[in-house]
Enzyme design. Sequence first.
Site, PDB file in Angstrom:
ATOM      1  N   ARG A   1     -49.390  -1.464  37.532  1.00  0.00           N
ATOM      2  CA  ARG A   1     -48.402  -0.491  37.077  1.00  0.00           C
ATOM      3  C   ARG A   1     -47.013  -0.821  37.614  1.00  0.00           C
ATOM      4  O   ARG A   1     -46.022  -0.844  36.873  1.00  0.00           O
ATOM      5  CB  ARG A   1     -48.841   0.912  37.480  1.00  0.00           C
ATOM      6  CG  ARG A   1     -50.178   1.311  36.837  1.00  0.00           C
ATOM      7  CD  ARG A   1     -50.810   2.506  37.507  1.00  0.00           C
ATOM      8  NE  ARG A   1     -49.974   3.700  37.362  1.00  0.00           N
ATOM      9  CZ  ARG A   1     -50.246   4.864  37.947  1.00  0.00           C
ATOM     10  NH1 ARG A   1     -51.321   4.993  38.726  1.00  0.00           N
ATOM     11  NH2 ARG A   1     -49.456   5.903  37.765  1.00  0.00           N
TER      12      ARG A   1
ATOM     13  N   LEU B   1     -60.662   2.663  40.145  1.00  0.00           N
ATOM     14  CA  LEU B   1     -59.571   2.605  39.179  1.00  0.00           C
ATOM     15  C   LEU B   1     -58.699   3.833  39.395  1.00  0.00           C
ATOM     16  O   LEU B   1     -59.202   4.900  39.773  1.00  0.00           O
ATOM     17  CB  LEU B   1     -60.104   2.616  37.743  1.00  0.00           C
ATOM     18  CG  LEU B   1     -60.923   1.408  37.269  1.00  0.00           C
ATOM     19  CD1 LEU B   1     -61.480   1.675  35.880  1.00  0.00           C
ATOM     20  CD2 LEU B   1     -60.082   0.142  37.283  1.00  0.00           C
ATOM     21  N   ASP B   2     -57.402   3.698  39.135  1.00  0.00           N
ATOM     22  CA  ASP B   2     -56.518   4.857  39.213  1.00  0.00           C
ATOM     23  C   ASP B   2     -57.010   5.950  38.273  1.00  0.00           C
ATOM     24  O   ASP B   2     -57.631   5.672  37.238  1.00  0.00           O
ATOM     25  CB  ASP B   2     -55.097   4.476  38.788  1.00  0.00           C
ATOM     26  CG  ASP B   2     -54.406   3.561  39.788  1.00  0.00           C
ATOM     27  OD1 ASP B   2     -54.923   3.395  40.903  1.00  0.00           O
ATOM     28  OD2 ASP B   2     -53.352   3.004  39.433  1.00  0.00           O
ATOM     29  N   GLN B   3     -56.706   7.191  38.609  1.00  0.00           N
ATOM     30  CA  GLN B   3     -57.129   8.319  37.775  1.00  0.00           C
ATOM     31  C   GLN B   3     -56.662   8.161  36.331  1.00  0.00           C
ATOM     32  O   GLN B   3     -57.372   8.514  35.389  1.00  0.00           O
ATOM     33  CB  GLN B   3     -56.603   9.631  38.364  1.00  0.00           C
ATOM     34  CG  GLN B   3     -57.102  10.880  37.630  1.00  0.00           C
ATOM     35  CD  GLN B   3     -56.704  12.162  38.338  1.00  0.00           C
ATOM     36  OE1 GLN B   3     -55.970  12.144  39.326  1.00  0.00           O
ATOM     37  NE2 GLN B   3     -57.188  13.289  37.854  1.00  0.00           N
TER      38      GLN B   3
END
Length: 204
Positions: free
Chosen positions: A154, A51-53
Site C-alpha cells: 500500500r 493480510l490487512d483488514q
Amino acid sequence: MIHLHYADDALLVAEKPAGLLSVPGRTPENQDCVVTRLQALYPDALTVHRLDQVTSGLLLHARGKVMQAALSAQFEQRQVHKRYHAVLEGLLEEDAGEVDLPLIVDWPNRPKQQVDHERGKPALTRWRVLARDAASGRTQVELEPVTGRSHQLRLHMASLGHPIVGDVLYGAQPAERVYLHACTLRFTHPLSGEPMTVASPQPW
C-alpha cells in the site's frame, strides 16, 4: 463461512473477504476474524501470516503448532512466493519496476506506516502493469512483495504517486473497497515436500 481453497491434515488455505480481520483485535467487538471462523470447524487451525483488514485473498493457516512452525519457517526464509493484484489511481508510465524503500510504523498515526531511511526496515516490492484503463484513469498491476512489511504494498504504491484505489489511509479517493487482492500463494507442503500453488482470481 470462510471459503477454503485447500484443506488437509497439515494446513488450510482460506479466502479472506475484504473487511474481515485476519486475527482477533484487541476490543470485544473485533473478535470476529478469519482464524476464529476457521477454528469453529478446525479447532487446531493456527495463523501463519496475515493480510490487512482491507485486503482480500489467500491466507495460509497451519493445523497444529508443529505445522505452524514449519510453515512459518518458510515465510521467514522467504520460500513462500506471494502475488497480489491491485488497481492503482492514475496511469503508470513504466511497464514494470520495483520499489525499495525502508518502512517503519508512524506511531502517532498507527497503524499507518511511513518511509524512514534511518530507522526503517528494508522493504522491496516488484510490480508490473497488467492493463491500463485511460477512461477511468486506473492501472491494474501485479505485485510481488519480496519482503513482508506491514502495509508494504500500500505504501510502496502510494510512494510512486499511484495509491491503490480506495486506500484512503495512503492518499487515495474513497471507493467501495481497497482494490488489493492476494491472488497466488506458492509454498512447499510441510509433510509431503511437494510444491504447492494456490490461486484466487481478483473479485472485481
